[in-house]
Design a protein around this motif. Sequence first.
Motif, PDB file in Angstrom:
ATOM      1  N   GLU A 163       2.572 -48.730 -42.397  1.00 52.23           N
ATOM      2  CA  GLU A 163       1.470 -49.588 -42.834  1.00 52.23           C
ATOM      3  C   GLU A 163       0.679 -48.897 -43.940  1.00 52.23           C
ATOM      4  OE1 GLU A 163       0.833 -52.611 -41.424  1.00 52.23           O
ATOM      5  OE2 GLU A 163      -0.944 -53.080 -42.627  1.00 52.23           O
TER       6      GLU A 163
ATOM      7  N   LEU B 115      -5.924 -41.615 -30.739  1.00 54.09           N
ATOM      8  CA  LEU B 115      -5.787 -41.637 -32.197  1.00 54.09           C
ATOM      9  C   LEU B 115      -7.135 -41.494 -32.887  1.00 54.09           C
ATOM     10  CD1 LEU B 115      -3.607 -44.195 -34.172  1.00 54.09           C
ATOM     11  CD2 LEU B 115      -5.869 -43.540 -34.973  1.00 54.09           C
ATOM     12  N   VAL B 116      -8.137 -42.182 -32.372  1.00 54.06           N
ATOM     13  CA  VAL B 116      -9.447 -42.137 -33.020  1.00 54.06           C
ATOM     14  C   VAL B 116     -10.294 -40.984 -32.482  1.00 54.06           C
ATOM     15  CG1 VAL B 116      -9.453 -44.587 -33.538  1.00 54.06           C
ATOM     16  CG2 VAL B 116     -10.422 -43.775 -31.367  1.00 54.06           C
TER      17      VAL B 116
ATOM     18  N   TYR C 161       4.617 -46.190 -32.351  1.00 56.80           N
ATOM     19  CA  TYR C 161       3.252 -46.314 -32.891  1.00 56.80           C
ATOM     20  C   TYR C 161       3.165 -45.531 -34.198  1.00 56.80           C
ATOM     21  CZ  TYR C 161      -1.825 -47.089 -32.210  1.00 56.80           C
ATOM     22  OH  TYR C 161      -3.128 -47.511 -32.316  1.00 56.80           O
TER      23      TYR C 161
ATOM     24  N   GLY D  45       5.240 -47.140 -37.067  1.00 56.82           N
ATOM     25  CA  GLY D  45       4.595 -48.341 -37.592  1.00 56.82           C
ATOM     26  C   GLY D  45       3.337 -48.005 -38.369  1.00 56.82           C
TER      27      GLY D  45
ATOM     28  N   THR E 117      -4.442 -45.449 -28.664  1.00 53.45           N
ATOM     29  CA  THR E 117      -5.400 -45.720 -29.728  1.00 53.45           C
ATOM     30  C   THR E 117      -6.673 -44.901 -29.523  1.00 53.45           C
ATOM     31  OG1 THR E 117      -4.499 -47.953 -29.914  1.00 53.45           O
ATOM     32  CG2 THR E 117      -6.623 -47.547 -30.967  1.00 53.45           C
TER      33      THR E 117
ATOM     34  N   ARG F 204      -8.311 -45.749 -43.010  1.00 56.19           N
ATOM     35  CA  ARG F 204      -6.933 -45.313 -42.822  1.00 56.19           C
ATOM     36  C   ARG F 204      -6.551 -45.374 -41.337  1.00 56.19           C
ATOM     37  NH1 ARG F 204      -5.046 -43.358 -48.096  1.00 56.19           N
ATOM     38  NH2 ARG F 204      -6.350 -41.537 -47.969  1.00 56.19           N
ATOM     39  N   SER F 205      -7.480 -44.974 -40.494  1.00 53.30           N
ATOM     40  CA  SER F 205      -7.196 -45.072 -39.065  1.00 53.30           C
ATOM     41  C   SER F 205      -6.945 -46.514 -38.660  1.00 53.30           C
ATOM     42  CB  SER F 205      -8.375 -44.515 -38.265  1.00 53.30           C
ATOM     43  OG  SER F 205      -8.511 -43.129 -38.507  1.00 53.30           O
TER      44      SER F 205
ATOM     45  N   GLU G  27      -5.769 -48.886 -40.470  1.00 55.65           N
ATOM     46  CA  GLU G  27      -4.439 -49.301 -40.917  1.00 55.65           C
ATOM     47  C   GLU G  27      -3.367 -48.724 -40.005  1.00 55.65           C
ATOM     48  OE1 GLU G  27      -4.284 -47.947 -44.933  1.00 55.65           O
ATOM     49  OE2 GLU G  27      -5.629 -49.499 -45.685  1.00 55.65           O
ATOM     50  N   TYR G  28      -3.556 -47.492 -39.624  1.00 55.34           N
ATOM     51  CA  TYR G  28      -2.600 -46.834 -38.724  1.00 55.34           C
ATOM     52  C   TYR G  28      -2.474 -47.644 -37.439  1.00 55.34           C
ATOM     53  CZ  TYR G  28      -0.158 -42.578 -37.043  1.00 55.34           C
ATOM     54  OH  TYR G  28       0.778 -41.671 -36.608  1.00 55.34           O
ATOM     55  N   ILE G  29      -3.625 -48.009 -36.914  1.00 56.51           N
ATOM     56  CA  ILE G  29      -3.644 -48.774 -35.661  1.00 56.51           C
ATOM     57  C   ILE G  29      -2.931 -50.119 -35.848  1.00 56.51           C
ATOM     58  CG2 ILE G  29      -5.152 -49.988 -34.039  1.00 56.51           C
ATOM     59  CD1 ILE G  29      -7.226 -47.713 -34.640  1.00 56.51           C
ATOM     60  N   ALA G  30      -3.310 -50.818 -36.915  1.00 54.01           N
ATOM     61  CA  ALA G  30      -2.717 -52.150 -37.149  1.00 54.01           C
ATOM     62  C   ALA G  30      -1.200 -52.052 -37.252  1.00 54.01           C
ATOM     63  CB  ALA G  30      -3.307 -52.759 -38.426  1.00 54.01           C
ATOM     64  N   GLY G  31      -0.737 -51.075 -38.013  1.00 56.78           N
ATOM     65  CA  GLY G  31       0.703 -50.912 -38.182  1.00 56.78           C
ATOM     66  C   GLY G  31       1.384 -50.484 -36.904  1.00 56.78           C
ATOM     67  N   GLY G  32       0.771 -49.563 -36.198  1.00 53.75           N
ATOM     68  CA  GLY G  32       1.371 -49.056 -34.965  1.00 53.75           C
ATOM     69  C   GLY G  32       1.505 -50.142 -33.912  1.00 53.75           C
ATOM     70  N   ILE G  33       0.448 -50.916 -33.779  1.00 56.24           N
ATOM     71  CA  ILE G  33       0.506 -51.982 -32.784  1.00 56.24           C
ATOM     72  C   ILE G  33       1.637 -52.959 -33.110  1.00 56.24           C
ATOM     73  CG2 ILE G  33      -0.709 -53.995 -31.875  1.00 56.24           C
ATOM     74  CD1 ILE G  33      -3.316 -52.460 -32.306  1.00 56.24           C
TER      75      ILE G  33
END
Lengths: 205, 205, 205, 205
Positions: free
Chosen positions: C171, D198-199, C164, C167, D195, D160-161, D163-169
């Motif tokens: 991104e 993360l948030v 996670y 990635g 997630t 930014r969060s 994007e982090y999520i999108a990339g991590g997933i």
Amino acid sequence: MAYRSSEKTRQKKDAKRTAMMQAAMKVFAEKGYHAATVRDVVKQADVAIGTFYFYFPDKETLFTYLYEETADFILQSLQQATSGSADFETKLKATMQSYLNIAAYEPAVIQLLLVGGVGAVPSLHEKRIQFRERLAGAWQRLLREGHEQGVLATPQDLRRSAEYIAGGIDEIVLTLLRLPNPNTDVATAELIQTTLRLVGYQAAE
Amino acid sequence: MAYRSSEKTRQKKDAKRTAMMQAAMKVFAEKGYHAATVRDVVKQADVAIGTFYFYFPDKETLFTYLYEETADFILQSLQQATSGSADFETKLKATMQSYLNIAAYEPAVIQLLLVGGVGAVPSLHEKRIQFRERLAGAWQRLLREGHEQGVLATPQDLRRSAEYIAGGIDEIVLTLLRLPNPNTDVATAELIQTTLRLVGYQAAE
Amino acid sequence: MAYRSSEKTRQKKDAKRTAMMQAAMKVFAEKGYHAATVRDVVKQADVAIGTFYFYFPDKETLFTYLYEETADFILQSLQQATSGSADFETKLKATMQSYLNIAAYEPAVIQLLLVGGVGAVPSLHEKRIQFRERLAGAWQRLLREGHEQGVLATPQDLRRSAEYIAGGIDEIVLTLLRLPNPNTDVATAELIQTTLRLVGYQAAE
Amino acid sequence: MAYRSSEKTRQKKDAKRTAMMQAAMKVFAEKGYHAATVRDVVKQADVAIGTFYFYFPDKETLFTYLYEETADFILQSLQQATSGSADFETKLKATMQSYLNIAAYEPAVIQLLLVGGVGAVPSLHEKRIQFRERLAGAWQRLLREGHEQGVLATPQDLRRSAEYIAGGIDEIVLTLLRLPNPNTDVATAELIQTTLRLVGYQAAE
DNA sequence: CATGAATGAGGGTTCATTCAT
DNA sequence: AATGAATGAACCCTCATTCAT
């Protein structure tokens, strides 16, 4: 660090380029732009297809270049024949001689110009029109001299006469080129006489 | 019980066929043989592509047929102008009139014959040569009449003069067709005068 | 008498080889594997195409080698940041710092790894997978330390968290690299905070 | 005169078109834009190469269209999951569920979006960037709701969060897709928990 | 009769790779 | 070592032609 491109190598490359252009000339003259394929050209030149694209950017550019070069060659030949100081009749004879000579010894040149570029790509169509105009222009300049010397029939539209001459000659030349052993000399003499009549030539007293 | 397509059906079929040929003529005249596609033709005729192949065996045959038909049309028009009993000058004027008329009102006809089939398929090349020969032949017949009436300059090779005339006229016609509003009448008059000079015409006393 | 390339010669050769690899790196990073041509590379390196094949067996091998080397460089940088004895938070900050530094000062390195080799040759696909796994592995090792220090939320699959993180960072990095003047410092600070939350970091008392 | 294009025929054509697009999707997803050839696609679809060009104007257009359609499909799925009135946690679960479902049942869709269009034609590069931005946008909208509900950690840059999520997933999804029998359910649950951490999610009292 | 979906040979062009100099 | 002319497989795409409906 670059090795000096030995003169020999350079010359060899130029020779090959020329050979390929002659091959292309032949193929285009025979088949016309569309029917001729790049594969035809490389086969004629006995090289691989990639070699074609090493020497030329693409088919259209090569053809355009070939066409322009050929057109310039012809027009310069005519120019040379009409330059210098001589009377109208002499110059006309020289010009006709010159044109027929090319037709006799470099038939592909004529074929390329007359049939190679018809019905082709738009950019080419334009070039063809330009060539016909310049060709008529060459004759027109000659006629103007005759007019100034007072040896031509008046009134006549010199431009139109020039076009008539250009078209008439090419028709006959194409007919000649279809023959196995064309007698260019007789044809030249007749073309001269016919053209002199066409412009209503009257030798100065 | 043998089928027989009723007269009405046949007419309808013929009409469609004619329409398709006109469409083809237009397309071929504009683009030339190679650049014109069967799809261009059927689109112009507003039919499906399969319909094309119901009426014509293939592209080449259609073009050949079209070319022949058009050539016949032109040659018959010239024939008509030169038939009957009249003196050489009258007939020449009529012939020139006729040719220029076609160029003015049916430019596609001329375009097709002069540029549409150049550099195309071999079978077509042959047809083109035949057309040029027959066209020169038409002029030659006229010149022979003039020769028999004793109104032409001698000596001259009538065949060659005929070719000169045919080529000269077409050059001028193609130039005219490039103009937006060509003045055909003036051109016709000039062509007549120039041609009379070319053949060394001397009115009988 | 065995030849032995003098030390000087070898160095010069290595220098050239390095220069060519840098040129290749730039080109591949910009265009990706397929769109980049060998000619692009030699042009960038200002050598002849034959020289390329003296130093490298083929395009694919070069790219693979380049990819591996670059991957090793990144992974070693991260390794260095996480080595030594320090608490989890400190190491994570150092690691993130390190990664973002590379992205800021050697964007081509990142571009090559992240987009240069996607959708390319099968052998490359394999390399890419390996890189992602090793990258996740690097993060995973760091997380394991945190876990052992008892500062991370439990339960959590450290491997999955590591992926996670890997990635998510990439991104954001790719988004940053698209900006004209990316503010790496702010992004780094935020990435650290977000990552700390992601792993449920609780500072030891 | 036009025959009614029977509904059956139309449907068949549409079906074929769809089949070809699926074939293309598969090939592009596997090989990426450049490595995939039109011949690969038609072989996969078991049609002739001409058929491809009957249905699609060219390779690039098809890919672009495919990419856009796929991107829209994914984004709409996410949209649907986040619409309606529910608390942040519920929506996040639904969204994650939705995304992982697609990955599980339509892996080619994900592959195409994530690897199919990297390093390709410029127009495509643009599309890819747009997709990533829209994907991050989708997560960002969800985060904003959470922020408004006061259940997220502050301060944090929601973009930014996201994007982090999108990339991590996506990193995890790509890892999963490499496994023969991916256990999507466990991964989904973990992704949700990670997630939420993360948030900085704190359930409202 | 008419349609248009389907075919595939063949055209222009690119580009990784080789090898004589 | 270095060069770059030469090669040809393979790519994308066009278009004349066929045939089931």
